[in-house]
Design a protein around this motif. Structure first.
Motif, short mmCIF file in Angstrom:
data_model
loop_
_atom_site.label_atom_id
_atom_site.label_comp_id
_atom_site.label_asym_id
_atom_site.label_seq_id
_atom_site.Cartn_x
_atom_site.Cartn_y
_atom_site.Cartn_z
N GLU A 100 -15.68 -15.61 -24.57
CA GLU A 100 -15.03 -16.90 -24.34
C GLU A 100 -13.83 -16.75 -23.41
OE1 GLU A 100 -14.04 -18.38 -28.17
OE2 GLU A 100 -16.14 -18.65 -28.82
N ARG A 101 -13.08 -15.68 -23.57
CA ARG A 101 -11.92 -15.48 -22.70
C ARG A 101 -12.35 -15.27 -21.24
NH1 ARG A 101 -9.07 -11.90 -20.08
NH2 ARG A 101 -10.60 -10.25 -20.46
N LEU A 102 -13.40 -14.49 -21.04
CA LEU A 102 -13.87 -14.24 -19.68
C LEU A 102 -14.43 -15.50 -19.04
CD1 LEU A 102 -15.64 -10.79 -20.24
CD2 LEU A 102 -13.49 -11.19 -19.03
N GLU A 103 -15.15 -16.31 -19.83
CA GLU A 103 -15.68 -17.56 -19.29
C GLU A 103 -14.55 -18.51 -18.90
OE1 GLU A 103 -18.20 -18.88 -22.41
OE2 GLU A 103 -19.98 -17.79 -21.69
N GLU A 104 -13.50 -18.53 -19.72
CA GLU A 104 -12.34 -19.37 -19.38
C GLU A 104 -11.65 -18.86 -18.12
OE1 GLU A 104 -8.15 -20.94 -21.40
OE2 GLU A 104 -9.51 -19.62 -22.51
N VAL A 117 -18.38 -8.92 -13.89
CA VAL A 117 -19.03 -7.68 -14.35
C VAL A 117 -18.87 -7.51 -15.86
CG1 VAL A 117 -19.01 -5.16 -14.15
CG2 VAL A 117 -18.75 -6.58 -12.11
N ASP A 118 -17.66 -7.76 -16.36
CA ASP A 118 -17.41 -7.60 -17.80
C ASP A 118 -18.21 -8.62 -18.62
OD1 ASP A 118 -15.69 -5.59 -17.19
OD2 ASP A 118 -13.88 -6.82 -17.32
N LEU A 119 -18.30 -9.84 -18.10
CA LEU A 119 -19.05 -10.88 -18.82
C LEU A 119 -20.53 -10.51 -18.91
CD1 LEU A 119 -19.15 -13.65 -20.19
CD2 LEU A 119 -19.43 -14.68 -17.92
N ILE A 120 -21.11 -10.05 -17.81
CA ILE A 120 -22.52 -9.66 -17.82
C ILE A 120 -22.75 -8.50 -18.79
CG2 ILE A 120 -24.34 -8.62 -16.40
CD1 ILE A 120 -23.23 -10.23 -14.05
N LEU A 123 -22.57 -9.93 -22.45
CA LEU A 123 -23.73 -10.78 -22.76
C LEU A 123 -24.99 -9.93 -22.92
CD1 LEU A 123 -23.10 -13.81 -20.38
CD2 LEU A 123 -22.89 -13.79 -22.87
N ARG A 124 -25.13 -8.92 -22.10
CA ARG A 124 -26.29 -8.04 -22.21
C ARG A 124 -26.23 -7.24 -23.51
NH1 ARG A 124 -27.97 -2.84 -20.10
NH2 ARG A 124 -30.15 -2.92 -19.45
N LEU A 125 -25.02 -6.86 -23.90
CA LEU A 125 -24.85 -6.12 -25.14
C LEU A 125 -25.19 -6.98 -26.35
CD1 LEU A 125 -23.87 -3.27 -25.98
CD2 LEU A 125 -21.60 -4.26 -26.34
N GLU A 126 -24.88 -8.26 -26.26
CA GLU A 126 -25.16 -9.18 -27.37
C GLU A 126 -26.60 -9.68 -27.38
OE1 GLU A 126 -23.08 -10.20 -29.93
OE2 GLU A 126 -21.91 -8.51 -29.20
N GLY A 127 -27.36 -9.36 -26.33
CA GLY A 127 -28.75 -9.79 -26.30
C GLY A 127 -28.95 -11.23 -25.87
N GLU A 128 -27.92 -11.84 -25.24
CA GLU A 128 -28.02 -13.22 -24.76
C GLU A 128 -28.75 -13.22 -23.43
OE1 GLU A 128 -27.13 -15.78 -26.42
OE2 GLU A 128 -25.84 -14.98 -28.00
N LEU A 129 -30.09 -13.14 -23.46
CA LEU A 129 -30.85 -12.93 -22.24
C LEU A 129 -30.72 -14.11 -21.28
CD1 LEU A 129 -34.06 -11.31 -23.77
CD2 LEU A 129 -31.99 -10.21 -22.88
N THR A 130 -30.78 -15.32 -21.82
CA THR A 130 -30.68 -16.51 -20.96
C THR A 130 -29.30 -16.59 -20.31
OG1 THR A 130 -32.23 -17.66 -22.41
CG2 THR A 130 -30.93 -19.00 -20.87
N LYS A 131 -28.25 -16.34 -21.10
CA LYS A 131 -26.90 -16.39 -20.56
C LYS A 131 -26.66 -15.26 -19.56
CE LYS A 131 -24.68 -18.73 -24.46
NZ LYS A 131 -23.58 -18.64 -25.47
N VAL A 132 -27.26 -14.11 -19.85
CA VAL A 132 -27.12 -13.00 -18.90
C VAL A 132 -27.72 -13.37 -17.56
CG1 VAL A 132 -27.85 -10.64 -18.39
CG2 VAL A 132 -27.04 -11.21 -20.66
N MET A 134 -28.12 -16.36 -16.28
CA MET A 134 -27.28 -17.36 -15.62
C MET A 134 -26.02 -16.72 -15.05
SD MET A 134 -27.64 -20.52 -18.32
CE MET A 134 -26.43 -21.48 -17.40
N ALA A 135 -25.42 -15.81 -15.83
CA ALA A 135 -24.20 -15.16 -15.35
C ALA A 135 -24.48 -14.33 -14.10
CB ALA A 135 -23.61 -14.29 -16.45
N ARG A 136 -25.60 -13.62 -14.09
CA ARG A 136 -25.96 -12.83 -12.92
C ARG A 136 -26.25 -13.73 -11.72
NH1 ARG A 136 -29.85 -8.72 -16.35
NH2 ARG A 136 -28.35 -6.97 -16.53
N GLN A 137 -26.89 -14.85 -11.98
CA GLN A 137 -27.20 -15.77 -10.90
C GLN A 137 -25.93 -16.31 -10.26
OE1 GLN A 137 -30.31 -16.28 -9.86
NE2 GLN A 137 -29.60 -17.57 -8.18
N LYS A 138 -24.95 -16.68 -11.10
CA LYS A 138 -23.69 -17.21 -10.56
C LYS A 138 -22.95 -16.14 -9.76
CE LYS A 138 -22.87 -20.69 -14.16
NZ LYS A 138 -21.98 -21.10 -15.28
#
Length: 980
Positions: A100-104, A117-120, A123-132, A134-138
């Motif tokens: 949440e802090r990184l997204e803000e 880089v830290d956000l990706i 998210l990858r560590l948490e297994g949030e594949l869809t969010k990962v 999207m984050a990589r795409q952005k």
């Protein structure tokens, strides 16, 4: 062999290391075997398609999806993280808060690379594949990704690919990956992944297309291109070997169309590879000899030998890259110069791409690369691709954006695309206000070239005028609010607009309105601005407005009024009437008389200020002399008291130690031969006086002065300046300067002499001269500058006679804008260099940190931090400004120190027979401490020849002896103490 090449290609460009297998190598071998199995099965499918239904695919148990599944297993085996052990609840909660802090943070500053880089990673560590995803795409839309980030993304997507649509998505991802940087490993992954889809429609053509593009991109890479060649060749060879068992059952025509043509493809790959200078060419040639059933043609051998000769020419540059440490910019620059001299466009493009992989944040390298493409290759897709990558890597560099806009216009890109690119440039976050003026100028020039001025009105002309209006508003609101300046003090944008209206649109009324606005912005006092307006009126206006402009210029100009008056009189002399001439003469004479009167007043005021300064200096000089005399008088009285006490102590046979300051001076003096025995008789063991032979301090002072008078005077020898260094800022408390400094400088070479400078009283003055035997030793001694000596930084500089070399400049830190360097203020005095580096390195690679100290070596709470590039420095400013360190709130800004102003001497400011030259102003607090010269005051005296001789490279003893104070009795000393 392809697997081995692929493994070697994944290693960085460094010398191969011999030794036991590293950890994890067994897993890599297993993954390589799996890939080889995938390749063989895929080749079997390709052979079935090539050779026809005679090949039974089911005998191998091969399905179309087997390749995808096993390649995914191989990829995931390489990229899957190890097993972590933690308490899930606490760790997940902590990770969610950090996400949440990184997204803000990214919502505030989307250009924060480290946050992406830290956000990706989280998210990858948490297994949030869809969010990962999207984050990589952005992130990929804003920044080009490194090879490691792309490979990680590709492996994740490959492991999730289930059908043909997913495979197409992975293909699209590979296409994006190979466009960011030249990455042989990504091309190798791309080719091997395409082999897994060989069973689909057009799969074989897809594989060959990918490998051919890979060869075009990185096939000339001398150290990593081999892996691509061998993977492609092994693919084609596998097809040949799979088809060989059934080749004998085919008709001659079918055999020629299928098996023989496939065999020729392998021969062609061998011949193409052997014609290119690559590492390990000899092994490839030996493999070709072993593989080929026929003798190798003579033409192939000649091409191979020629490539070997070329390899010898390239080896020095490749070895320099292997031995150097990243980013190896200097080595790449030398390699680029060599390739440009040879002139092979493909190799020049390759070496530029290789250099940019490690130096992607160096704007000058991008500028040089794009300039080469613009002038030589001129291929639209290639040129625009490089320009686009350049601004994505270095968005803060305005020169890259202006070149991009010019390239898009040069290659006929649609106007809407160019406008969108310009808007991106405005939001790139330039460091200086002038950068925004430059990008606006480039865009306005582009819009002006689109207008057909033969038409009275057009859509393009209205768009251009609207852009001029918007540019002025943008500079006034956005830029001036951020930088406290518009960046365009001379109003160049308005001047260009006025020229366009006058010359191209014949609209002098609009041009005059613009010039009125320019003059109201503080430019009316400058003669050059009025003359620019006058020339415009002269070319496109009329005589009446020219005369009006010059009359206003005479009244308003304050820098060069004589020039404007001369132009007015010249115009009236050639075109005006008698009445016009009389009016011009009257106005110019009145104006010049007023100017001369103002200059006289300013000169008188300057003279008064100079006189006041001289009087204050004289008062300070007298006060110092009186204070010095009083101190000397008190010291003399104290000596008489000690003399009286000595008489009483002699009765008991006690010895008294000699005064330390006199002992130091005598220790550094060379007495004449006649006085040596006298000194030995006076001085006992450990510097104590012999019993019954103690002199009074006044007599010791007289003897020291006499010794100094008798010492031979050594004049300054300019011929020894090259082997002599000047050492200053030494502690005054040094007992034996020559003895203490000699071992320090002997590390640089043989020392001929160390000459410390003493005052007339025998006190060390804090500086000396060190003479070496060789010039290179003196040059090496300059590296000892700022070395700590007894708690003070020692200053070491060349020995230069300023009277003969007035243009000599000692070392000064840069006073220009340094975009890669930060200025930090408000630091606690206890903050060390290591502590500050620990804080700063979190925002980029720190090249150097300099803590600012005073002459005594004490910290001033200031520091300069140098980063590897401008981008890291900009990120550090955003994150560190306002940070609290040990309860101190620090301020961080881009380093832009003010220019140092050298004051003029009072006598130099007065011109002989003329008015005073304007005085150098220092502000309300006078001359700043940092403007003081580092040389001793005695070196700056020009009126006292004796002082100059004393402070030359060789010491010269003083000629004055200390005067003896009147003697005082014990009773006088008692009264003196009682009064206190």
């Amino acid at each position: 062999m392809a697997t081995a090449a692929a493994t070697s290609a994944s290693e960085p460009e460094a010398e191969p290391k011999a030794g036991p297998k590293a950890e994890g190598e067994e897993e890599e071998v297993k993954a390589a075997r799996t890939r080889r199995k995938v390749l063989s099965r895929a080749v079997a499918a390709a052979t079935c398609k090539t050779m026809g239904p005679g090949w039974d695919q089911q005998e191998e148990g091969m399905s179309e999806s087997d390749g995808d599944e096993e390649y995914a297993m191989a990829s995931s085996a390489e990229s899957s993280p190890g097993e972590y052990e933690w308490e899930y609840d606490e760790e997940e909660e902590k990770n969610q808060l950090e996400i949440e802090r990184l997204e803000e943070q990214l919502s505030i500053n989307v250009y924060d690379y480290n946050c992406h880089v830290d956000l990706i990673r989280l998210l990858r560590l948490e297994g949030e594949l869809t969010k990962v995803r999207m984050a990589r795409q952005k992130m990929s839309e804003i920044f080009p990704l490194t090879e490691e980030l792309w490979l990680e993304w590709l492996h994740d997507e490959i492991s999730m690919a289930l059908d043909g649509l997913d495979r197409e998505h992975v293909y699209d991802l590979f296409e994006k990956a190979v466009k960011d940087y030249i990455c042989p490993n990504i091309w190798l992954e791309y080719g091997q992944y395409s082999v897994g889809g060989i069973g689909q429609k057009g799969g074989l053509e897809k594989v060959r297309s990918v490998f051919e593009r890979a060869l075009s991109s990185v096939g000339l890479h001398m150290t990593k291109g081999l892996a691509i060649w061998e993977a492609y060749r092994e693919f084609e060879s596998a097809i040949v070997e799979a088809a060989r068992p059934i080749a004998g059952f085919l008709s001659p025509f079918d055999r020629e169309q299928t098996f023989d043509s496939q065999l020729e493809k392998v021969h062609s790959l061998f011949r193409r590879q052997l014609a290119i200078p690559l590492y390990d060419m000899e092994a490839t040639f030996a493999e070709y000899e072993e593989w080929s059933e026929d003798p190798i043609p003579e033409s192939v051998i000649q091409s191979y030998n020629k490539a070997l000769q070329q390899l010898e020419k390239y080896k020095p540059y490749e070895e320099a890259l292997l031995q150097a440490e990243a980013p190896r910019l200097a080595e790449y620059q030398a390699y680029i110069d060599f390739e440009v001299k040879i002139g092979d466009p493909a190799r020049i493009q390759l070496i530029f791409e290789r250099a940019l992989v490690e130096n992607c944040l160096v704007p000058d390298l991008w500028i040089r690369y794009s300039q080469y493409l613009d002038r030589h290759l001129k291929v639209k897709d290639l040129v625009l691709s490089v320009h686009n990558r350049a601004v994505r890597n270095c968005p803060w560099t305005v020169a890259l954006w202006t070149r991009y806009l010019l390239a898009m216009e040069r290659h006929g890109v649609d106007h809407r695309v160019i406008s969108v690119t310009f808007e991106k440039a405005l939001s790139a976050g330039f460091i200086q206000a002038t950068d925004y003026v430059e990008i606006w100028q480039a865009y306005l020039d582009y819009l002006r070239r689109r207008v057909d001025f033969k038409q009275d009105s057009s859509k393009e002309l209205e768009e251009l005028r609207a852009a001029f209006t918007r540019a002025l508003e943008y500079l006034k609101q956005e830029v001036e609010e951020r930088f406290n300046e518009s960046g365009d003090p001379s109003c160049m944008i308005m001047q260009n607009w006025a020229r366009m209206e006058a010359r191209l649109c014949n609209n002098m009324q609009k041009a005059r309105e613009l010039w009125d606005s320019i003059m109201t912005k503080g430019n009316a006092k400058y003669a050059n601005m009025w003359l620019e307006y006058y020339n415009l009126e002269r070319a496109h206006g009329d005589t009446q407005h020219c005369r009006k402009a010059l009359h206003r210029a005479v009244q308003c100009t304050s820098d060069y009024p004589e020039h404007v008056c001369e132009v007015l009189l010249t115009m009236e002399r050639t075109e005006g009437t008698l009445e016009d001439w009389d009016v011009a003469v009257q106005k110019t004479e009145t104006r010049l008389a007023r100017v001369n009167e103002q200059r006289i007043k300013a000169a008188e005021k300057e003279a008064a200020l100079t006189q006041q300064e001289e009087e204050k200096a004289e008062q300070r000089k007298r006060a110092r002399a009186e204070k010095k005399a009083l101190k000397k008088k008190k010291k003399t009285r104290g000596g008489d008291k000690r003399k009286a006490d000595e008489g009483e102590e002699k009765e008991w046979g006690d010895d008294e130690e000699e005064q330390p300051s006199k002992r130091r001076r005598l220790g550094n003096s060379v007495p004449p031969a006649g006085d040596a025995q006298g000194l030995e008789a006076q001085m006992g063991l450990f510097g104590k006086s012999a019993p019954g032979d103690v002199d009074s301090p006044s007599k010791q002072k007289e003897r020291a002065a006499a010794l100094k008078r008798d010492m031979p005077k050594v004049l300054h020898d300019s011929s020894k300046d090259s082997i002599t260094v000047f050492v200053s800022n030494l502690p005054y408390s040094m007992g034996e300067p020559a003895a203490q400094l000699r071992p320090l400088f002997e590390a640089c070479g043989e020392v001929v002499d160390v000459r410390p400078i003493f005052s007339s009283r025998g006190d060390f003055r804090g500086y000396c001269y060190v003479e070496f035997k060789e010039e290179r030793s003196a040059q090496q001694a300059l590296e000892l500058d700022r070395k700590d000596v007894e708690g003070r930084p020692m200053f070491v500089s060349p020995c230069v006679d300023k009277s003969k070399n007035p243009d000599f400049k000692v070392f000064r830190y840069s006073t220009a804008l340094e975009k890669h360097k930060l200025f930090v203020s408000g630091l606690p005095f206890s903050c060390t260099k290591e502590e500050l580096e620990e804080i700063c390195k979190a925002h980029g690679t720190v090249k150097d940190i300099r803590l600012v100290t005073n002459r005594a070596g004490k910290p001033k709470g200031l520091a300069y931090v140098e980063y590897e590039n401008e981008s890291q420095a900009s990120q550090a400013v955003l994150k560190m400004d306002g940070m609290t360190i040990k309860e101190n709130v620090i301020k961080v800004a881009i380093s832009n120190p003010p220019q140092r102003k050298v004051p003029e001497k009072p006598e130099a400011r007065r011109a002989p027979g003329g008015p005073m030259v304007p005085r150098q102003m220092y502000g309300a607090r006078g001359k700043g401490r940092t403007q003081l010269s580092l040389l001793p005051r005695a070196l700056q005296r020009t009126s006292a020849p004796a002082a100059q001789a004393e402070n030359g490279p060789a010491p010269q003893p003083a000629a004055t002896a200390a005067t003896e104070a009147p003697k005082m009795s014990n009773a006088d000393f008692a009264k003196l103490l009682l009064r206190k």
